[in-house]
Design a protein around this motif. Structure first.
Motif, PDB file in Angstrom:
ATOM      1  N   LYS A   1      23.173  58.382 -39.982  1.00 27.37           N
ATOM      2  CA  LYS A   1      23.284  57.631 -41.232  1.00 27.37           C
ATOM      3  C   LYS A   1      22.503  58.307 -42.354  1.00 27.37           C
ATOM      4  CE  LYS A   1      24.377  53.007 -39.681  1.00 27.37           C
ATOM      5  NZ  LYS A   1      24.026  51.598 -39.783  1.00 27.37           N
ATOM      6  N   VAL A   2      21.333  58.846 -42.039  1.00 19.47           N
ATOM      7  CA  VAL A   2      20.534  59.521 -43.058  1.00 19.47           C
ATOM      8  C   VAL A   2      21.274  60.746 -43.567  1.00 19.47           C
ATOM      9  CG1 VAL A   2      18.418  60.825 -43.462  1.00 19.47           C
ATOM     10  CG2 VAL A   2      18.321  58.662 -42.255  1.00 19.47           C
ATOM     11  N   TYR A   3      21.817  61.540 -42.672  1.00 17.08           N
ATOM     12  CA  TYR A   3      22.550  62.730 -43.083  1.00 17.08           C
ATOM     13  C   TYR A   3      23.850  62.375 -43.794  1.00 17.08           C
ATOM     14  CZ  TYR A   3      19.451  66.053 -40.869  1.00 17.08           C
ATOM     15  OH  TYR A   3      18.374  66.810 -40.543  1.00 17.08           O
ATOM     16  N   ALA A   4      24.505  61.295 -43.389  1.00 13.65           N
ATOM     17  CA  ALA A   4      25.740  60.874 -44.043  1.00 13.65           C
ATOM     18  C   ALA A   4      25.478  60.437 -45.480  1.00 13.65           C
ATOM     19  CB  ALA A   4      26.394  59.749 -43.259  1.00 13.65           C
ATOM     20  N   GLN A   5      24.282  59.933 -45.735  1.00  9.17           N
ATOM     21  CA  GLN A   5      23.927  59.512 -47.085  1.00  9.17           C
ATOM     22  C   GLN A   5      23.327  60.649 -47.895  1.00  9.17           C
ATOM     23  OE1 GLN A   5      21.358  56.154 -46.627  1.00  9.17           O
ATOM     24  NE2 GLN A   5      22.974  54.835 -45.828  1.00  9.17           N
ATOM     25  N   GLY A   6      23.356  61.835 -47.358  1.00  9.94           N
ATOM     26  CA  GLY A   6      22.862  62.993 -48.093  1.00  9.94           C
ATOM     27  C   GLY A   6      21.388  63.242 -47.900  1.00  9.94           C
ATOM     28  N   GLY A   7      20.812  62.727 -46.843  1.00 11.81           N
ATOM     29  CA  GLY A   7      19.396  62.941 -46.589  1.00 11.81           C
ATOM     30  C   GLY A   7      19.111  64.386 -46.214  1.00 11.81           C
ATOM     31  N   ASN A   8      18.041  64.919 -46.770  1.00  8.05           N
ATOM     32  CA  ASN A   8      17.635  66.292 -46.491  1.00  8.05           C
ATOM     33  C   ASN A   8      16.189  66.253 -46.047  1.00  8.05           C
ATOM     34  OD1 ASN A   8      17.204  69.007 -46.367  1.00  8.05           O
ATOM     35  ND2 ASN A   8      17.374  69.366 -48.564  1.00  8.05           N
TER      36      ASN A   8
ATOM     37  N   SER B   1      13.137  60.814 -53.386  1.00  4.99           N
ATOM     38  CA  SER B   1      14.314  60.013 -53.077  1.00  4.99           C
ATOM     39  C   SER B   1      14.714  60.152 -51.610  1.00  4.99           C
ATOM     40  CB  SER B   1      15.483  60.404 -53.979  1.00  4.99           C
ATOM     41  OG  SER B   1      15.870  61.737 -53.724  1.00  4.99           O
ATOM     42  N   ASN B   2      14.527  61.330 -51.031  1.00  4.28           N
ATOM     43  CA  ASN B   2      14.819  61.502 -49.610  1.00  4.28           C
ATOM     44  C   ASN B   2      13.845  60.698 -48.765  1.00  4.28           C
ATOM     45  OD1 ASN B   2      17.008  63.176 -50.011  1.00  4.28           O
ATOM     46  ND2 ASN B   2      15.741  65.010 -50.001  1.00  4.28           N
ATOM     47  N   PHE B   3      12.588  60.718 -49.150  1.00  2.00           N
ATOM     48  CA  PHE B   3      11.579  59.940 -48.436  1.00  2.00           C
ATOM     49  C   PHE B   3      11.894  58.457 -48.548  1.00  2.00           C
ATOM     50  CE2 PHE B   3       7.399  57.785 -48.382  1.00  2.00           C
ATOM     51  CZ  PHE B   3       7.038  58.098 -47.089  1.00  2.00           C
ATOM     52  N   ASP B   4      12.298  58.026 -49.748  1.00  2.00           N
ATOM     53  CA  ASP B   4      12.659  56.626 -49.944  1.00  2.00           C
ATOM     54  C   ASP B   4      13.852  56.235 -49.085  1.00  2.00           C
ATOM     55  OD1 ASP B   4      10.652  56.488 -51.780  1.00  2.00           O
ATOM     56  OD2 ASP B   4      11.970  56.489 -53.540  1.00  2.00           O
ATOM     57  N   SER B   5      14.845  57.109 -49.001  1.00  2.00           N
ATOM     58  CA  SER B   5      16.025  56.778 -48.199  1.00  2.00           C
ATOM     59  C   SER B   5      15.682  56.737 -46.715  1.00  2.00           C
ATOM     60  CB  SER B   5      17.161  57.760 -48.458  1.00  2.00           C
ATOM     61  OG  SER B   5      16.878  59.024 -47.907  1.00  2.00           O
ATOM     62  N   ILE B   6      14.789  57.601 -46.281  1.00  2.00           N
ATOM     63  CA  ILE B   6      14.379  57.587 -44.873  1.00  2.00           C
ATOM     64  C   ILE B   6      13.626  56.296 -44.563  1.00  2.00           C
ATOM     65  CG2 ILE B   6      12.849  58.664 -43.180  1.00  2.00           C
ATOM     66  CD1 ILE B   6      13.593  61.358 -44.439  1.00  2.00           C
TER      67      ILE B   6
ATOM     68  N   VAL C   1       5.704  44.021 -48.777  1.00  2.00           N
ATOM     69  CA  VAL C   1       4.579  44.526 -49.559  1.00  2.00           C
ATOM     70  C   VAL C   1       4.568  46.054 -49.548  1.00  2.00           C
ATOM     71  CG1 VAL C   1       2.047  44.702 -49.584  1.00  2.00           C
ATOM     72  CG2 VAL C   1       3.138  42.482 -49.305  1.00  2.00           C
ATOM     73  N   ILE C   2       4.807  46.654 -48.388  1.00  2.00           N
ATOM     74  CA  ILE C   2       4.837  48.117 -48.300  1.00  2.00           C
ATOM     75  C   ILE C   2       5.980  48.682 -49.133  1.00  2.00           C
ATOM     76  CG2 ILE C   2       5.265  50.060 -46.740  1.00  2.00           C
ATOM     77  CD1 ILE C   2       3.693  48.550 -44.615  1.00  2.00           C
ATOM     78  N   LYS C   3       7.167  48.067 -49.046  1.00  2.00           N
ATOM     79  CA  LYS C   3       8.301  48.537 -49.852  1.00  2.00           C
ATOM     80  C   LYS C   3       8.004  48.448 -51.346  1.00  2.00           C
ATOM     81  CE  LYS C   3      12.339  47.578 -46.953  1.00  2.00           C
ATOM     82  NZ  LYS C   3      13.536  46.715 -46.851  1.00  2.00           N
ATOM     83  N   ASN C   4       7.419  47.335 -51.780  1.00  2.00           N
ATOM     84  CA  ASN C   4       7.111  47.172 -53.198  1.00  2.00           C
ATOM     85  C   ASN C   4       6.008  48.124 -53.646  1.00  2.00           C
ATOM     86  OD1 ASN C   4       9.041  45.188 -53.499  1.00  2.00           O
ATOM     87  ND2 ASN C   4       7.597  43.526 -53.107  1.00  2.00           N
ATOM     88  N   THR C   5       5.045  48.377 -52.783  1.00  2.00           N
ATOM     89  CA  THR C   5       3.969  49.293 -53.133  1.00  2.00           C
ATOM     90  C   THR C   5       4.485  50.722 -53.292  1.00  2.00           C
ATOM     91  OG1 THR C   5       2.382  47.924 -51.935  1.00  2.00           O
ATOM     92  CG2 THR C   5       1.732  50.192 -52.395  1.00  2.00           C
ATOM     93  N   LEU C   6       5.370  51.122 -52.393  1.00  2.00           N
ATOM     94  CA  LEU C   6       5.910  52.481 -52.455  1.00  2.00           C
ATOM     95  C   LEU C   6       7.083  52.596 -53.420  1.00  2.00           C
ATOM     96  CD1 LEU C   6       5.820  53.396 -48.667  1.00  2.00           C
ATOM     97  CD2 LEU C   6       4.217  54.087 -50.441  1.00  2.00           C
ATOM     98  N   GLY C   7       7.561  51.473 -53.923  1.00  2.00           N
ATOM     99  CA  GLY C   7       8.681  51.498 -54.870  1.00  2.00           C
ATOM    100  C   GLY C   7      10.019  51.801 -54.213  1.00  2.00           C
ATOM    101  N   VAL C   8      10.147  51.437 -52.934  1.00  2.00           N
ATOM    102  CA  VAL C   8      11.394  51.708 -52.225  1.00  2.00           C
ATOM    103  C   VAL C   8      12.378  50.603 -52.481  1.00  2.00           C
ATOM    104  CG1 VAL C   8      12.399  52.041 -49.940  1.00  2.00           C
ATOM    105  CG2 VAL C   8      10.166  52.974 -50.451  1.00  2.00           C
TER     106      VAL C   8
END
Length: 101
Positions: A8-15, A22-27, A94-101
């Motif tokens: 799924k990560v690679y299908a969404q263009g994860g590198n 943005s890659n870190f956020d998607s992961i 809280v972690i998602k909001n802190t990291l801005g994901v």
């Protein structure tokens, strides 16, 4: 399950080799969505079933003090599990909001 996550990560263009945020956020989003949340939902459902089993035992064994105590223990541990799973969900938010994901 992990291979499905990687696909799924690679299908969404994860590198994985890149250093962009943005890659870190998607992961992180994929890990939270595909791994942590289903596990948390399963544990919440199990805690709810354990709680309801305790209520059933408490009502069924109303004339037996041992069964009532066993029902109360199931109720307490079920509530503890529900509170724990809700807390985990809040912690993830809280972690998602802190990291801005």
């Amino acid at each position: 399950m992990f291979s499905l996550f990687v696909q799924k990560v690679y299908a969404q263009g994860g590198n994985f080799g890149g250093s962009s945020g943005s890659n870190f956020d998607s992961i992180l989003t994929n890990i939270a969505t595909n791994i942590v949340e289903p596990i948390n939902m399963f544990l919440a459902a199990a805690a709810l079933m354990y709680f309801l089993w305790g209520v059933f035992n408490f009502i069924k064994g109303a004339d037996n003090s041992g069964k009532r105590e066993e029902g109360i223990q199931h109720i307490m541990w079920g509530l503890f599990g529900l509170v724990l799973t809700i807390s985990v969900e809040g912690f993830i938010s809280v972690i998602k909001n802190t990291l801005g994901v």
